[in-house]
Design a protein around this motif. Structure first.
Motif, PDB file in Angstrom:
ATOM      1  N   PRO A 217       1.102  -1.216   0.105  1.00  0.00           N
ATOM      2  CA  PRO A 217       0.150   0.064   0.317  1.00  0.00           C
ATOM      3  C   PRO A 217       1.255   1.170  -0.417  1.00  0.00           C
ATOM      4  CG  PRO A 217       0.177  -0.889   2.303  1.00  0.00           C
ATOM      5  CD  PRO A 217       0.541  -2.407   1.488  1.00  0.00           C
ATOM      6  N   GLY A 218       2.131   1.396   0.364  1.00  0.00           N
ATOM      7  CA  GLY A 218       2.804   2.473   0.402  1.00  0.00           C
ATOM      8  C   GLY A 218       3.533   2.951  -0.603  1.00  0.00           C
ATOM      9  N   ASP A 219       3.504   4.243  -1.150  1.00  0.00           N
ATOM     10  CA  ASP A 219       3.281   5.392  -1.729  1.00  0.00           C
ATOM     11  C   ASP A 219       4.925   5.557  -1.688  1.00  0.00           C
ATOM     12  OD1 ASP A 219       3.952   7.083  -3.707  1.00  0.00           O
ATOM     13  OD2 ASP A 219       2.107   7.944  -3.953  1.00  0.00           O
ATOM     14  N   PRO A 220       6.353   5.057  -2.123  1.00  0.00           N
ATOM     15  CA  PRO A 220       7.902   5.661  -2.028  1.00  0.00           C
ATOM     16  C   PRO A 220       7.262   7.260  -2.366  1.00  0.00           C
ATOM     17  CG  PRO A 220       7.523   4.739  -3.753  1.00  0.00           C
ATOM     18  CD  PRO A 220       6.427   4.008  -3.188  1.00  0.00           C
ATOM     19  N   ALA A 221       6.841   7.759  -2.286  1.00  0.00           N
ATOM     20  CA  ALA A 221       7.305   9.092  -3.278  1.00  0.00           C
ATOM     21  C   ALA A 221       6.610   9.187  -1.825  1.00  0.00           C
ATOM     22  CB  ALA A 221       6.706   9.770  -4.830  1.00  0.00           C
ATOM     23  N   LYS A 222       6.058   9.757  -1.414  1.00  0.00           N
ATOM     24  CA  LYS A 222       5.491  10.212  -0.183  1.00  0.00           C
ATOM     25  C   LYS A 222       5.568   9.977   0.855  1.00  0.00           C
ATOM     26  CE  LYS A 222       0.248   9.963  -1.600  1.00  0.00           C
ATOM     27  NZ  LYS A 222      -1.538   9.509  -1.737  1.00  0.00           N
ATOM     28  N   MET A 223       5.832   8.990   1.359  1.00  0.00           N
ATOM     29  CA  MET A 223       7.459   8.281   2.231  1.00  0.00           C
ATOM     30  C   MET A 223       9.001   9.536   1.865  1.00  0.00           C
ATOM     31  SD  MET A 223       6.425   4.351   2.489  1.00  0.00           S
ATOM     32  CE  MET A 223       5.732   3.649   3.635  1.00  0.00           C
ATOM     33  N   ALA A 224       9.318   8.964   0.848  1.00  0.00           N
ATOM     34  CA  ALA A 224      10.491  10.372   0.262  1.00  0.00           C
ATOM     35  C   ALA A 224       9.790  11.616   0.968  1.00  0.00           C
ATOM     36  CB  ALA A 224      10.874   9.816  -0.625  1.00  0.00           C
ATOM     37  N   GLN A 225       9.072  12.210   0.426  1.00  0.00           N
ATOM     38  CA  GLN A 225       8.725  13.670   0.605  1.00  0.00           C
ATOM     39  C   GLN A 225       8.629  13.891   2.234  1.00  0.00           C
ATOM     40  OE1 GLN A 225       5.201  15.015  -1.678  1.00  0.00           O
ATOM     41  NE2 GLN A 225       4.968  16.798   0.181  1.00  0.00           N
ATOM     42  N   LEU A 226       7.780  12.949   3.103  1.00  0.00           N
ATOM     43  CA  LEU A 226       8.102  13.495   4.034  1.00  0.00           C
ATOM     44  C   LEU A 226       8.948  12.859   5.473  1.00  0.00           C
ATOM     45  CD1 LEU A 226       4.477  11.218   5.545  1.00  0.00           C
ATOM     46  CD2 LEU A 226       4.811  13.419   5.020  1.00  0.00           C
ATOM     47  N   ILE A 227      10.234  12.356   4.658  1.00  0.00           N
ATOM     48  CA  ILE A 227      11.488  12.075   5.001  1.00  0.00           C
ATOM     49  C   ILE A 227      12.325  13.147   5.374  1.00  0.00           C
ATOM     50  CG2 ILE A 227      13.489  10.816   5.200  1.00  0.00           C
ATOM     51  CD1 ILE A 227      12.061   7.842   4.012  1.00  0.00           C
ATOM     52  N   ILE A 228      12.184  13.603   3.583  1.00  0.00           N
ATOM     53  CA  ILE A 228      13.181  14.879   3.539  1.00  0.00           C
ATOM     54  C   ILE A 228      12.563  16.154   4.234  1.00  0.00           C
ATOM     55  CG2 ILE A 228      13.678  17.164   1.931  1.00  0.00           C
ATOM     56  CD1 ILE A 228      12.772  14.756   0.193  1.00  0.00           C
ATOM     57  N   GLU A 229      11.022  15.991   4.450  1.00  0.00           N
ATOM     58  CA  GLU A 229      10.418  17.086   5.774  1.00  0.00           C
ATOM     59  C   GLU A 229      10.955  16.768   7.015  1.00  0.00           C
ATOM     60  OE1 GLU A 229       6.336  16.736   4.811  1.00  0.00           O
ATOM     61  OE2 GLU A 229       6.632  18.421   2.627  1.00  0.00           O
ATOM     62  N   SER A 230      11.211  15.565   7.613  1.00  0.00           N
ATOM     63  CA  SER A 230      11.276  16.403   9.253  1.00  0.00           C
ATOM     64  C   SER A 230      13.049  16.097   9.200  1.00  0.00           C
ATOM     65  CB  SER A 230      11.371  13.561   9.152  1.00  0.00           C
ATOM     66  OG  SER A 230      12.709  13.633   8.293  1.00  0.00           O
ATOM     67  N   VAL A 231      14.060  16.464   8.581  1.00  0.00           N
ATOM     68  CA  VAL A 231      14.634  17.419   9.361  1.00  0.00           C
ATOM     69  C   VAL A 231      14.430  18.188   9.004  1.00  0.00           C
ATOM     70  CG1 VAL A 231      15.975  15.550   7.300  1.00  0.00           C
ATOM     71  CG2 VAL A 231      15.568  18.105   6.097  1.00  0.00           C
ATOM     72  N   ASP A 232      13.822  19.375   8.605  1.00  0.00           N
ATOM     73  CA  ASP A 232      13.642  19.962   9.310  1.00  0.00           C
ATOM     74  C   ASP A 232      12.443  21.039  10.872  1.00  0.00           C
ATOM     75  OD1 ASP A 232      14.215  22.020   7.411  1.00  0.00           O
ATOM     76  OD2 ASP A 232      12.644  21.997   5.813  1.00  0.00           O
ATOM     77  N   LYS A 233      12.412  19.735  11.213  1.00  0.00           N
ATOM     78  CA  LYS A 233      11.503  19.821  12.899  1.00  0.00           C
ATOM     79  C   LYS A 233      12.316  19.460  13.519  1.00  0.00           C
ATOM     80  CE  LYS A 233       7.213  17.109  10.930  1.00  0.00           C
ATOM     81  NZ  LYS A 233       6.901  15.610  10.447  1.00  0.00           N
ATOM     82  N   THR A 234      12.671  20.428  14.929  1.00  0.00           N
ATOM     83  CA  THR A 234      13.772  20.513  15.991  1.00  0.00           C
ATOM     84  C   THR A 234      12.333  20.279  17.226  1.00  0.00           C
ATOM     85  OG1 THR A 234      14.759  22.380  13.965  1.00  0.00           O
ATOM     86  CG2 THR A 234      14.581  21.374  17.300  1.00  0.00           C
ATOM     87  N   PRO A 235      12.402  19.416  18.709  1.00  0.00           N
ATOM     88  CA  PRO A 235      14.113  18.678  18.050  1.00  0.00           C
ATOM     89  C   PRO A 235      13.554  17.502  17.039  1.00  0.00           C
ATOM     90  CG  PRO A 235      12.466  17.400  20.075  1.00  0.00           C
ATOM     91  CD  PRO A 235      11.995  19.103  19.255  1.00  0.00           C
ATOM     92  N   ALA A 236      14.450  16.208  16.762  1.00  0.00           N
ATOM     93  CA  ALA A 236      14.598  15.751  16.129  1.00  0.00           C
ATOM     94  C   ALA A 236      13.495  14.276  16.032  1.00  0.00           C
ATOM     95  CB  ALA A 236      15.911  15.251  15.059  1.00  0.00           C
ATOM     96  N   PRO A 237      12.430  14.054  15.664  1.00  0.00           N
ATOM     97  CA  PRO A 237      11.767  13.351  15.530  1.00  0.00           C
ATOM     98  C   PRO A 237      12.941  11.846  15.909  1.00  0.00           C
ATOM     99  CG  PRO A 237      11.458  13.626  13.568  1.00  0.00           C
ATOM    100  CD  PRO A 237      12.639  14.438  13.879  1.00  0.00           C
ATOM    101  N   LEU A 238      12.820  11.201  16.814  1.00  0.00           N
ATOM    102  CA  LEU A 238      13.323  10.302  17.055  1.00  0.00           C
ATOM    103  C   LEU A 238      12.896   8.456  16.003  1.00  0.00           C
ATOM    104  CD1 LEU A 238      16.054   8.037  18.297  1.00  0.00           C
ATOM    105  CD2 LEU A 238      14.175   7.418  20.400  1.00  0.00           C
ATOM    106  N   ARG A 239      11.698   8.804  15.952  1.00  0.00           N
ATOM    107  CA  ARG A 239      10.943   7.478  15.022  1.00  0.00           C
ATOM    108  C   ARG A 239       9.949   8.064  14.768  1.00  0.00           C
ATOM    109  NH1 ARG A 239      12.695   4.543  19.874  1.00  0.00           N
ATOM    110  NH2 ARG A 239      13.915   2.407  18.795  1.00  0.00           N
ATOM    111  N   MET A 240      10.550   7.821  13.417  1.00  0.00           N
ATOM    112  CA  MET A 240       9.117   8.180  12.428  1.00  0.00           C
ATOM    113  C   MET A 240       8.831   6.568  11.919  1.00  0.00           C
ATOM    114  SD  MET A 240      10.397  11.266   9.473  1.00  0.00           S
ATOM    115  CE  MET A 240       8.745  11.340   8.727  1.00  0.00           C
ATOM    116  N   VAL A 241       6.854   6.578  11.997  1.00  0.00           N
ATOM    117  CA  VAL A 241       6.096   4.964  11.737  1.00  0.00           C
ATOM    118  C   VAL A 241       5.683   5.568   9.863  1.00  0.00           C
ATOM    119  CG1 VAL A 241       4.902   3.543  12.233  1.00  0.00           C
ATOM    120  CG2 VAL A 241       5.984   3.795  13.606  1.00  0.00           C
TER     121      VAL A 241
END
Length: 274
Positions: A217-241
């Motif tokens: 079911p997972g869309d790799p493009a959507k997942m990649a976008q969220l991973i990229i966006e995570s680097v601007d979050k402070t503090p860094a999320p330890l885990r992303m499901v």
């Protein structure tokens, strides 16, 4: 603000999706492959911002040199993405010594070395972000996947400890735990052991690896976008499901585990010296 990313395993899957999106956005990517065939179009289209390197993450000395050379060439690297890895399917008794050693060298040792080698540089430059591609299989285990789980459970423990060590240096660490996605991880790169009829009841994964039986079911493009966006979050999320099925399976397993631990209160305290 434009960033420089170091990403291992960019020829397919999440690594490719992230690299493509980042280059389109104007960022710089130092991306590793074992051969350049699958990324020739990106090499041609982004001759300045795509620094493609050959690297086998099972070669420890090569990792040391690659990390040092990359920081020397690019001066500052904002994000390290440890992505290279693969799945190995088969019950414990079905796996060969070489299969066991290779997946540990790729998924676990290679990731450990990449992260460890990067820390000195990130600390010296005043911070940065580390993203380790894990899996919800770093929290939930299924039959016929024991060695993959061993590597992912292992890298999760490593990164959770490292995150606490390096927070003082403004270095954030995030473990990404995707569920099933439509990448080559399932439909191309997965390795299958020499299966034994004695374990036939554990071989349901064969249907999962067969695209004709239904796609993940997972869309790799959507997942990649969220991973990229995570680097601007402070503090860094330890885990992303990533993925609703992955989150449900993880929560169910963790709740089951906690409930089991809670039944052991009397047993655990019985060993204390009073």
């Amino acid at each position: 603000m434009r960033k420089t990313w170091l990403i291992t395993g960019v020829s397919s899957g999440f690594g490719f999706q992230m690299t493509k999106q980042l280059l389109e956005a104007g960022d710089t990517v130092i991306g590793t492959v074992r051969n350049t065939k699958k990324v020739e179009e990106l090499i041609t289209k982004y001759p300045v911002t795509f620094d493609c390197k050959i690297l086998d993450v099972t070669e420890i000395a090569a990792i040391h040199k690659f990390v040092d050379d990359s920081f020397q060439t690019h001066s500052k690297i904002d994000v390290i993405v440890s992505n290279a890895g693969y799945g190995l399917f088969g019950c414990a008794e079905e796996l060969s010594d070489d299969e066991i050693n290779h997946i540990i060298a790729t998924n676990l040792t290679g990731s450990i070395m990449l992260i460890r080698d990067s820390l000195r540089h990130l600390r010296t430059q005043g911070g940065g972000r580390i993203i380790q591609m894990s899996s919800y299989g770093g929290q939930v285990a299924y039959p016929a996947n024991s060695m993959y789980h061993a590597t992912k459970f292992g890298i999760e423990g490593y990164c959770e400890a490292v995150a606490q060590e390096v927070a003082q240096f403004n270095i954030g660490v995030t473990l990404v735990e995707p569920g099933g996605a439509r990448t080559e991880f399932r439909y191309g790169s997965a390795k299958v052991a020499n299966l034994m009829p004695e374990y036939e009841n554990c071989h349901g994964f064969l249907n999962m690896l067969d695209a004709s039986k239904g796609l993940a079911p997972g869309d790799p493009a959507k997942m990649a976008q969220l991973i990229i966006e995570s680097v601007d979050k402070t503090p860094a999320p330890l885990r992303m499901v990533l993925g609703s099925q992955a989150l449900k399976a993880t929560i169910d397993r963790l709740e089951e585990r906690v409930a089991n631990y809670k039944t052991q209160t009397e047993l655990a305290s019985s060993t204390d010296i009073i």
